[in-house]
Enzyme design. Structure first.
Site, PDB file in Angstrom:
ATOM      1  N   GLY A 134       0.834  -1.209   0.000  1.00  0.00           N
ATOM      2  CA  GLY A 134       0.000   0.000   0.000  1.00  0.00           C
ATOM      3  C   GLY A 134       0.862   1.249   0.000  1.00  0.00           C
TER       4      GLY A 134
ATOM      5  N   GLY B  30       2.678   3.461   1.549  1.00  0.00           N
ATOM      6  CA  GLY B  30       3.270   3.561   2.879  1.00  0.00           C
ATOM      7  C   GLY B  30       3.867   4.928   3.146  1.00  0.00           C
TER       8      GLY B  30
ATOM      9  N   ASP C 269       4.141  -4.359  -7.535  1.00  0.00           N
ATOM     10  CA  ASP C 269       3.596  -3.143  -6.914  1.00  0.00           C
ATOM     11  C   ASP C 269       4.224  -1.900  -7.525  1.00  0.00           C
ATOM     12  OD1 ASP C 269       5.833  -4.405  -5.440  1.00  0.00           O
ATOM     13  OD2 ASP C 269       5.836  -2.563  -4.273  1.00  0.00           O
TER      14      ASP C 269
ATOM     15  N   ASP D 175       7.718   4.723  -9.787  1.00  0.00           N
ATOM     16  CA  ASP D 175       8.520   4.390  -8.596  1.00  0.00           C
ATOM     17  C   ASP D 175      10.001   4.284  -8.921  1.00  0.00           C
ATOM     18  OD1 ASP D 175       6.276   4.517  -7.123  1.00  0.00           O
ATOM     19  OD2 ASP D 175       6.431   2.532  -6.242  1.00  0.00           O
TER      20      ASP D 175
HETATM   21  P1  AMP Z   1       9.217   0.584  -2.940  1.00  0.00           P
HETATM   22  O1  AMP Z   1      10.221  -0.518  -2.937  1.00  0.00           O
HETATM   23  O2  AMP Z   1       9.789   1.937  -2.640  1.00  0.00           O
HETATM   24  O3  AMP Z   1       8.360   0.586  -4.143  1.00  0.00           O
HETATM   25  O4  AMP Z   1       8.269   0.313  -1.670  1.00  0.00           O
HETATM   26  C1  AMP Z   1       7.630  -0.920  -1.406  1.00  0.00           C
HETATM   27  C2  AMP Z   1       6.612  -0.732  -0.315  1.00  0.00           C
HETATM   28  O5  AMP Z   1       7.234  -0.241   0.867  1.00  0.00           O
HETATM   29  C3  AMP Z   1       5.504   0.254  -0.622  1.00  0.00           C
HETATM   30  O6  AMP Z   1       4.338  -0.197  -0.002  1.00  0.00           O
HETATM   31  C4  AMP Z   1       6.000   1.529   0.006  1.00  0.00           C
HETATM   32  O7  AMP Z   1       4.957   2.416   0.325  1.00  0.00           O
HETATM   33  C5  AMP Z   1       6.669   1.002   1.253  1.00  0.00           C
HETATM   34  N1  AMP Z   1       7.726   1.883   1.738  1.00  0.00           N
HETATM   35  C6  AMP Z   1       8.961   2.085   1.197  1.00  0.00           C
HETATM   36  N2  AMP Z   1       9.671   2.946   1.944  1.00  0.00           N
HETATM   37  C7  AMP Z   1       8.877   3.322   2.972  1.00  0.00           C
HETATM   38  C8  AMP Z   1       9.031   4.192   4.088  1.00  0.00           C
HETATM   39  N3  AMP Z   1      10.156   4.859   4.321  1.00  0.00           N
HETATM   40  N4  AMP Z   1       7.984   4.316   4.937  1.00  0.00           N
HETATM   41  C9  AMP Z   1       6.851   3.641   4.756  1.00  0.00           C
HETATM   42  N5  AMP Z   1       6.640   2.800   3.731  1.00  0.00           N
HETATM   43  C10 AMP Z   1       7.639   2.630   2.847  1.00  0.00           C
HETATM   44 MG    MG Z   2       6.841   1.113  -4.891  1.00  0.00          MG
END
Ligand code: AMP
Ligand code: MG
Length: 496
Positions: free
Chosen positions: A102, A104, A263, A273
């Site tokens: 989700g 995050g 995702d 992303d």
């Molecule tokens: P990503 O690899 O950046 O696409 O992130 C994968 C998942 O981790 C997604 O659900 C992001 O929203 C969550 N996420 C990544 N970094 C953070 C963070 N610093 N705080 C909260 N959620 C995170």
């Molecule tokens: Mg992501």
């Protein structure tokens, strides 16, 4: 060439009050998101502003100079009409089902009417949400500058992508491998829906919601699928085709995404992303840009297959709506033809061949082989090739190769092929398809280093160059030069 920062006074009418919010996503209902406001960002300041995009969105000219915009786009002030929310999705990460993820650290402010059509506006790094898991909901300055500049670089290259309106920063500390500072990127796209949104409702057996989501995406973005015999299979096929075209564009320009988890795959076939991405320096087909990707799952030459693997994930997710497995499999077939065709067309244009011939595949394959065996700088090779004609000397290109004999054999094959092409047509095509500027890692590093010292001029210069990467931009040769030796030791991981 590079316009100076325009310090015009703020507009007397706050532009935030004239935005027309439509908030289409909220109509899907509360199973899809949690409404919440951004967490304030302490004493924000501007890091980068994309005035070109502001104009395209029809925002009032000087809004990005205003205190209202700084506060709103840092998450410190709610724009009237905006209904911020974090959406829920799931996904496969590195080939494994990861369950619920989700937004995050992202917050959808809503959707506005613009001259580009309806656009969603999202903050990234605006604080924790119910989907933050162990994360702090923040993004650091380094990764925010990278996303801001790279998404605009991709747009400048004509590659489908989310866009970025601005980055704001703060001195608030954020803990990663070391202490860094917080930033927020404002992103725009017609929709931020990912494959993972579909997987979420499918895997949790919420098939009513799955259908609502598919209907929403069809009605808003793929209306032609509604008339198909099986609209959801048609959607799968259309998504496959857009994804195939996007990845073909990545391969042609030497872009490695780094984290092609489901995702991080847009339902609209947009590059989304930006994390540990990289534009290739020396051409290495097996290059792994993400230092957290120990198996090389998302290496440059694996991207086309990984995108196809992801297609099977969304195919699986849509099965409850498609019913007939054969129809889903048939819909997935088109990737295998659309991808090579799209790549062939892109490479043909890079070679300056306006009339596509199937026989050109051998020349394209030979070119890739030669670049790999000589580890030639990918971008510089193609840009220098623009002045290679059947008649001219090829010194500027030849000197990039240590194996002169292999180069000569290739040059002979290429000269014979382009001898049939009008020189003017060839040069024009090549200059429009072989960029002089790509967002190399070391350029990012240099702009980030300066930004950490509050000098944002490099971010601005890079933005201008990358938004028109096919132009010469005299006086900016250093941005188009070979990477320095230290570039090879830059390590970018998932940490952002
Ligand atoms: P990503 O690899 O950046 O696409 O992130 C994968 C998942 O981790 C997604 O659900 C992001 O929203 C969550 N996420 C990544 N970094 C953070 C963070 N610093 N705080 C909260 N959620 C995170
Ligand atoms: Mg992501």
């Amino acid at each position: 060439m590079i316009p100076a920062l325009d310090n015009a006074p703020a507009s007397p009418i706050p532009a935030g009050h004239s935005l027309k919010w439509t908030n289409g996503f909220t109509r899907l209902g509360p199973d899809f998101y949690t409404e919440l406001e951004a967490r304030p960002l302490a004493s924000p300041y501007w890091v980068g502003r994309n005035r070109a995009l502001a104009r395209e969105l029809g925002l009032q000219e000087h809004w990005l100079e205003s205190a209202e915009a700084l506060a709103a786009l840092s998450g410190n002030q709610l724009l009237p009409g905006s209904k911020p929310l974090a959406s829920v999705y799931s996904g496969h990460q590195f080939g494994v089902w990861a369950g619920q993820l989700g937004d995050g650290r992202a917050l959808l402010l809503g959707e506005i009417e613009t001259p580009l059509g309806p656009q969603e506006i999202q903050l990234k790094g605006s604080g924790s949400t119910p989907y933050s898991r162990m994360g702090d909901g923040r993004a650091v300055l380094r990764s925010s500058i990278r996303e801001f500049l790279c998404s605009e670089a991709m747009h400048g290259l004509g590659i489908p992508t989310t866009r970025a309106l601005c980055v704001t920063g703060s001195d608030a500390p954020v803990r990663r491998e070391e202490i860094e500072t917080a930033a927020v990127v404002t992103r725009t796209a017609p929709s931020f829906i990912r494959f993972g949104h579909f997987e979420h409702f499918s895997y949790s057996n919420q098939h009513v919601q799955l259908k609502a989501l598919a209907d929403y995406v069809i009605d808003r973005f793929y209306p032609a699928c509604r008339d198909a015999r099986q609209p959801y299979a048609a959607l799968l096929e259309a998504v496959s085709e857009r994804t195939a075209r996007m990845v073909a564009a990545w391969q042609a320009v030497g872009f490695c995404h780094g984290v092609m988890n489901t995702d991080n795959m847009s339902i609209l076939g947009l590059t989304i992303d930006y994390g540990p991405f990289q534009f290739l320096d020396a051409f290495d087909p097996g290059h792994i840009c993400n230092h957290s990707d120990h198996q090389g799952r998302y290496a440059y030459n694996k991207q086309p297959n990984m995108a196809n693997w992801n297609q099977f994930c969304i195919g699986q997710a849509l099965l409850p709506l498609i019913e007939e497995q054969d129809q889903a499999l048939a819909a997935l077939e088109s990737y295998k033809t659309v991808f090579p065709k799209a790549l062939h067309a892109r490479m043909g244009s890079k070679l300056g061949l306006p009339d596509e011939q199937p026989e050109d595949q051998e020349l394209i394959d030979n070119t890739f082989r030669l670049l790999a065996s000589n580890k030639v700088d990918y971008t510089i090779f193609w840009r220098r090739l623009c002045s290679f004609t059947a008649q001219s000397g090829h010194e500027a290109v030849r000197e990039l190769f240590f194996d002169g004999e292999s180069f000569n054999a290739w040059a002979l094959q290429y000269s014979e092929r382009i001898a049939t092409v009008d020189i003017g047509l060839q040069a024009n095509l090549m200059l429009k398809n072989n960029p002089r500027f790509v967002f190399r890692n070391h350029l990012g590093e240099e702009s980030i280093r300066a930004a950490k010292l509050k000098d944002f001029s490099k971010v601005d210069t890079l933005l201008q160059l990358l938004q028109s990467p096919f132009e010469e931009h005299p006086g900016h040769d250093s941005f188009a030069a070979f990477p320095p030796a230290w570039a090879a030791s830059i390590e970018i991981s998932c940490s952002s």
